[in-house]
Design a protein around this motif. Structure first.
Motif, mmCIF file in Angstrom:
data_model
loop_
_atom_site.group_PDB
_atom_site.id
_atom_site.type_symbol
_atom_site.label_atom_id
_atom_site.label_comp_id
_atom_site.label_asym_id
_atom_site.label_seq_id
_atom_site.Cartn_x
_atom_site.Cartn_y
_atom_site.Cartn_z
ATOM 1 N N ILE A 1 48.776 57.137 56.997
ATOM 2 C CA ILE A 1 48.188 55.927 56.431
ATOM 3 C C ILE A 1 46.886 55.648 57.155
ATOM 4 N N GLU A 2 45.838 55.399 56.377
ATOM 5 C CA GLU A 2 44.523 55.110 56.938
ATOM 6 C C GLU A 2 44.011 53.807 56.333
ATOM 7 N N VAL A 3 43.660 52.849 57.200
ATOM 8 C CA VAL A 3 43.116 51.559 56.773
ATOM 9 C C VAL A 3 41.748 51.398 57.415
ATOM 10 N N SER A 4 40.716 51.167 56.570
ATOM 11 C CA SER A 4 39.342 51.035 57.064
ATOM 12 C C SER A 4 38.740 49.747 56.534
ATOM 13 N N ASN A 5 37.896 49.152 57.381
ATOM 14 C CA ASN A 5 37.176 47.926 57.008
ATOM 15 C C ASN A 5 35.739 48.301 56.653
ATOM 16 N N VAL A 6 35.367 48.099 55.375
ATOM 17 C CA VAL A 6 34.043 48.454 54.878
ATOM 18 C C VAL A 6 33.525 47.290 54.051
ATOM 19 N N SER A 7 32.234 47.009 54.161
ATOM 20 C CA SER A 7 31.622 45.946 53.355
ATOM 21 C C SER A 7 31.475 46.424 51.915
ATOM 22 N N PHE A 8 32.000 45.658 50.973
ATOM 23 C CA PHE A 8 31.931 46.024 49.565
ATOM 24 C C PHE A 8 30.549 45.700 49.005
ATOM 25 N N ASP A 9 30.113 46.519 48.043
ATOM 26 C CA ASP A 9 28.864 46.274 47.320
ATOM 27 C C ASP A 9 29.157 45.354 46.145
ATOM 28 N N THR A 10 28.674 44.107 46.241
ATOM 29 C CA THR A 10 28.955 43.089 45.215
ATOM 30 C C THR A 10 27.770 42.852 44.289
ATOM 31 N N SER A 11 26.738 43.700 44.373
ATOM 32 C CA SER A 11 25.555 43.469 43.528
ATOM 33 C C SER A 11 25.893 43.623 42.054
ATOM 34 N N ALA A 12 26.731 44.607 41.733
ATOM 35 C CA ALA A 12 27.079 44.808 40.323
ATOM 36 C C ALA A 12 27.856 43.620 39.776
ATOM 37 N N SER A 13 28.782 43.084 40.571
ATOM 38 C CA SER A 13 29.559 41.933 40.100
ATOM 39 C C SER A 13 28.687 40.701 39.942
ATOM 40 N N VAL A 14 27.705 40.532 40.850
ATOM 41 C CA VAL A 14 26.805 39.383 40.728
ATOM 42 C C VAL A 14 25.952 39.504 39.472
ATOM 43 N N THR A 15 25.459 40.735 39.237
ATOM 44 C CA THR A 15 24.653 40.951 38.024
ATOM 45 C C THR A 15 25.485 40.711 36.771
ATOM 46 N N GLU A 16 26.715 41.228 36.788
ATOM 47 C CA GLU A 16 27.590 41.028 35.635
ATOM 48 C C GLU A 16 27.904 39.556 35.420
ATOM 49 N N SER A 17 28.112 38.843 36.525
ATOM 50 C CA SER A 17 28.394 37.417 36.404
ATOM 51 C C SER A 17 27.205 36.663 35.830
ATOM 52 N N SER A 18 25.997 37.018 36.278
ATOM 53 C CA SER A 18 24.810 36.356 35.737
ATOM 54 C C SER A 18 24.611 36.680 34.263
ATOM 55 N N LYS B 1 27.114 34.687 32.345
ATOM 56 C CA LYS B 1 26.725 33.280 32.298
ATOM 57 C C LYS B 1 25.573 33.072 31.316
ATOM 58 N N ARG B 2 24.611 34.015 31.321
ATOM 59 C CA ARG B 2 23.499 33.924 30.393
ATOM 60 C C ARG B 2 23.982 34.052 28.950
ATOM 61 N N GLN B 3 24.952 34.949 28.750
ATOM 62 C CA GLN B 3 25.489 35.122 27.407
ATOM 63 C C GLN B 3 26.201 33.863 26.931
ATOM 64 N N VAL B 4 26.892 33.201 27.861
ATOM 65 C CA VAL B 4 27.568 31.943 27.500
ATOM 66 C C VAL B 4 26.549 30.894 27.085
ATOM 67 N N TYR B 5 25.439 30.812 27.833
ATOM 68 C CA TYR B 5 24.399 29.856 27.479
ATOM 69 C C TYR B 5 23.778 30.193 26.125
#
Length: 557
Positions: A407-424, A427-431
């Motif tokens: 079993i291997e457990v590692s702590n790595v920072s996730f790349d959230t740029s895609a989720s932020v872009t998708e969220s924006s 949100k724009r589509q909702v508007y």
């Protein structure tokens, strides 16, 4: 006021309008009439409801033929596979068609024998039997949820006198599926067909879908190795997915959603082993013991009995002396058994040989205050936290160190740029959706306002104009109590004036005359006065009529 008066007054007002106003009124009236016609037609239009759906061509043709005979309106959808009839006739039509055996579903069945002919040959009977059997099997297979339509083709050999000359029965099934189908369902269909046909083996049933894929290849013994490999791979994936979902569910509760990624790899053992183990006990065990004792005593012989040699013979083992003798013997037999233990162990296939789990954990989210505002930041997790997560994962998957699990457990920072872009973007589509919806309502309101301001309001203004006279107020078209030819109560007053009095008319006439020209002024005045009165009468006859009424009333008073 009569309808004729209203009509004449409306025509009079309409003729006074300019071209743009007339076109607007005509267009608005046409729109209202067309809308009313469409509304009436739509309200009287019958509501159709599905009578049958997913019909084949033969069944659809038979249903349409029956509907035409009964003069029931219908409508086709889905390339003729769905038939709709008026809503109030759906159930009655369905019951009547079912009474007549329509639709048959999957071809003709044993109803082929409902009408028999005495001149039918044995060949025709065999062909009809085969057709009926194919139709019944197709109907049964099509009743499954995953099957939309089915066709069955049977090859039934003739019975031969010798067994060596007989051939095997075969079947081919074509399925039109609504979705996916697994091997268990394919095997069930093959077993169903094999059980309904005499002498048909399950491996002689070929099942194909409408996309040309052979679904029953695993039923053949030639492909059993490949099928077993595919089955083992599917089983391994299911076990991996089960363990992965269990760990992901645990970490989602602990770390929050979308903060951990889990991957599981299994090494499976599909070998089937049977082990028989036999062990002997070094200490023997007494199974049985037998003891035999023999004793006898001899005394001196005394002649007696029947005379002769035979009856006076002595015992063979007794001495010939005249003394007494004794004999005794003891035998002891002991049987020993060696202890034996037989152990039979059967190892079923599908055991886990080795387990590997990889877990990636996102940084921890903390809220920090900067410049009086709370800001969200990502902080790496400590080694203690990572170790605790590793222990949780190990307990969840059943970690076995002797088996070689890892079993291997590692702590790595996730790349959230895609989720932020998708969220924006979302949100724009909702508007945008809200804006389009608001634009629809605003455009409808704007059209209504334009119609009200440009058409309706002007028409009402024209209809509500009031003519002022010297003795009272004469209402125009649509006014209260001002109908054509109707007596009006005129009250004299200093503030009430005619549009043009006689003095004003005379002044206009004198201004139009050229005094430098010598002529009879009175005669010219009379002609001009007559022309003015004629123009006024043509322009507003109702006002002239009311004016004459006022003169008559003034002269009478």
């Amino acid at each position: 006021m009569t309808l004729k008066d209203i009509y004449s007054q409306f025509i009079e007002v309409f003729n006074k309008m300019n071209l743009m106003q007339k076109v607007s009124i005509i267009a608005a009236s046409a729109a209202v009439v067309i809308s009313a016609i469409i509304l009436v037609v739509w309200a009287n239009k019958p509501v159709y409801k599905t009578l049958y759906y997913n019909l084949n061509q033969q069944d659809a043709a038979s249903v349409i033929e029956k509907l035409k005979e009964k003069q029931i309106p219908y409508r086709l959808k889905d390339d003729g596979r769905t038939i709709e009839v008026p809503q109030n006739t759906v159930y009655e039509t369905r019951i009547e068609l079912a009474k007549e055996g329509v639709p048959k579903g999957g071809g003709a069945g044993f109803e082929l024998f409902d009408k028999t002919s005495f001149g039918m040959t044995e060949f025709v009977q065999n062909v009809n039997y085969q057709r009926a059997l194919q139709g019944e099997l197709a109907r049964t297979i099509a009743s499954l949820n995953e099957v939309k339509e089915a066709r069955v083709h049977l090859t039934i050999p003739k019975e031969r006198l010798f067994i060596s000359e007989e051939s095997e029965a075969k079947a081919a099934v074509i399925l039109n599926l609504t979705g996916s189908i697994d091997r268990g369902q394919v095997k069930a269909i093959a077993s169903l067909v094999a059980g309904a046909v005499k002498g048909l083996k399950i491996e002689n049933v070929q099942i194909v879908d409408t996309q040309g894929r052979l679904l029953s290849d695993f039923l053949s013994e030639d492909n059993i190795g490949v099928i077993l490999s595919q089955t083992q791979l599917e089983y391994t994936k299911k076990r991996e997915s089960y363990i992965k979902n269990k760990v992901a569910s645990l970490l989602e509760r602990v770390l929050g959603p979308n903060n951990a990624v889990v991957q599981v790899s299994l090494e499976m053992d599909f070998n089937r082993e049977e082990i028989t183990k036999e062990e002997f006990d070094p200490n023997p065990v007494l199974r049985s013991q037998q003891t035999t004792e023999i004793s006898s005593t001899n005394t001196k012989n005394v002649p007696q009995g029947v005379p002769g040699v035979q009856s006076n013979l002595a015992e063979p083992n007794i001495a010939a002396n005249s003394g007494n003798s004794e004999y005794s013997k003891t035998d002891e037999t002991q049987n020993f058994e060696v202890g034996k233990t037989i152990t039979k162990q059967v190892k079923t296939p599908g055991e886990i040989k080795r387990l590997t789990v990889a877990v990636v954990v996102n940084d921890k989210i903390v809220m920090e205050e900067e410049n009086g505002k709370k800001v969200q930041k990502y902080v790496p997790r400590s080694a203690d936290e990572v170790e605790r997560i590793k222990n949780l994962v190990a307990n969840a998957v059943g970690f076995d160190e002797n088996r070689g699990d890892k079993i291997e457990v590692s702590n790595v920072s996730f790349d959230t740029s895609a989720s932020v872009t998708e969220s924006s973007v979302l949100k724009r589509q909702v508007y945008i959706d809200y804006g389009l919806k608001a634009a629809k309502y605003l455009s409808a309101i704007l059209v209504f306002l334009l119609f009200y301001l440009l058409v309706f309001k002007r028409v009402m203004k024209k209809l509500g104009e009031v003519k002022e006279t010297r003795y009272g107020t004469l209402a125009a078209v649509g006014g209260a109590g001002g109908g054509k030819g109707e007596m009006v109560d005129l009250l004299a007053g200093e503030d009430i004036k005619f549009p043009k009095t006689l003095e004003e008319l005379e002044k206009e006439i004198e201004s139009e005359l050229d005094e430098s020209v010598p002529m009879d002024v009175d005669s010219v005045k009379a002609k001009v006065m007559l022309k003015k009165i004629e123009e006024s009468a043509n322009e507003d006859p109702e006002m002239i009529a009311n004016l004459i009424k006022a003169w008559i009333k003034e002269g009478g008073s």
